[in-house]
Write a protein that holds these residues in place. Sequence first.
Motif, PDB file in Angstrom:
ATOM      1  N   ALA A  28      58.586  55.524  -4.135  1.00  0.00           N
ATOM      2  CA  ALA A  28      58.121  56.783  -4.710  1.00  0.00           C
ATOM      3  C   ALA A  28      59.320  57.590  -5.163  1.00  0.00           C
ATOM      4  N   GLY A  29      59.309  58.035  -6.403  1.00  0.00           N
ATOM      5  CA  GLY A  29      60.387  58.870  -6.889  1.00  0.00           C
ATOM      6  C   GLY A  29      60.279  60.279  -6.343  1.00  0.00           C
ATOM      7  N   CYS A  30      59.054  60.732  -6.215  1.00  0.00           N
ATOM      8  CA  CYS A  30      58.803  62.067  -5.699  1.00  0.00           C
ATOM      9  C   CYS A  30      57.631  62.022  -4.731  1.00  0.00           C
ATOM     10  N   ALA A  94      52.296  60.970  -3.899  1.00  0.00           N
ATOM     11  CA  ALA A  94      53.532  60.386  -4.426  1.00  0.00           C
ATOM     12  C   ALA A  94      53.354  60.015  -5.891  1.00  0.00           C
ATOM     13  N   ARG A  95      54.485  60.013  -6.588  1.00  0.00           N
ATOM     14  CA  ARG A  95      54.514  59.528  -7.965  1.00  0.00           C
ATOM     15  C   ARG A  95      55.859  58.882  -8.211  1.00  0.00           C
ATOM     16  N   ALA A 103      48.800  68.814  -8.987  1.00  0.00           N
ATOM     17  CA  ALA A 103      48.141  67.659  -8.389  1.00  0.00           C
ATOM     18  C   ALA A 103      47.774  66.600  -9.427  1.00  0.00           C
ATOM     19  N   ASP A 104      47.538  67.021 -10.657  1.00  0.00           N
ATOM     20  CA  ASP A 104      47.141  66.081 -11.713  1.00  0.00           C
ATOM     21  C   ASP A 104      48.238  65.072 -12.037  1.00  0.00           C
ATOM     22  N   ASP A 105      49.475  65.385 -11.681  1.00  0.00           N
ATOM     23  CA  ASP A 105      50.601  64.513 -12.008  1.00  0.00           C
ATOM     24  C   ASP A 105      50.790  63.377 -11.007  1.00  0.00           C
ATOM     25  N   TYR A 106      50.022  63.372  -9.920  1.00  0.00           N
ATOM     26  CA  TYR A 106      50.234  62.392  -8.856  1.00  0.00           C
ATOM     27  C   TYR A 106      49.125  61.346  -8.865  1.00  0.00           C
ATOM     28  N   ASN A 107      49.517  60.094  -8.676  1.00  0.00           N
ATOM     29  CA  ASN A 107      48.527  59.031  -8.732  1.00  0.00           C
ATOM     30  C   ASN A 107      48.354  58.295  -7.406  1.00  0.00           C
ATOM     31  N   TYR A 108      49.122  58.666  -6.385  1.00  0.00           N
ATOM     32  CA  TYR A 108      48.949  58.080  -5.061  1.00  0.00           C
ATOM     33  C   TYR A 108      48.682  59.199  -4.059  1.00  0.00           C
ATOM     34  N   TRP A 109      47.631  58.993  -3.253  1.00  0.00           N
ATOM     35  CA  TRP A 109      47.196  60.033  -2.324  1.00  0.00           C
ATOM     36  C   TRP A 109      46.859  59.453  -0.965  1.00  0.00           C
ATOM     37  N   GLY A 110      47.123  60.236   0.074  1.00  0.00           N
ATOM     38  CA  GLY A 110      46.660  59.898   1.402  1.00  0.00           C
ATOM     39  C   GLY A 110      45.238  60.391   1.595  1.00  0.00           C
TER      40      GLY A 110
END
Length: 119
Positions: A28-30, A94-95, A103-110
């Motif tokens: 994850a970069g961020c 994470a992205r 939140a729209d910029d992230y594609n991985y979620w817990g």
Amino acid sequence: QVQLVESGGGSVQSGGSLRLACAVSGYAGCMGWFRQAPGKEREGVATIHRSGSVNYADSVKGRFTISQDNAKTTLTLQMNSLKPEDTAMYYCAARATWCSLSADDYNYWGQGTQVTVSS
């Protein structure tokens, strides 16, 4: 593919502290923490880039601290001086690239962990 698993939520009185953790597998970069209260949109709380650069929402500056371990496998959020308005479901996200509090910029979620602050 990034997998995220949060832990550490709970109930606390106003002024108290909680520490959230997120186990991270994959690159994850961020990474960041987001929260969503009932009836409200998901909002960014804090982000941290692999380089160590951090960013916070104005509402939590000076109270919350985001950190990651050297191996980038654990993301934490230390929450101090908690207020009732901090009550929400907290998510680790994470992205691959740069950080954003959207939140729209992230594609991985817990799956989320509940934080409840009583007055």
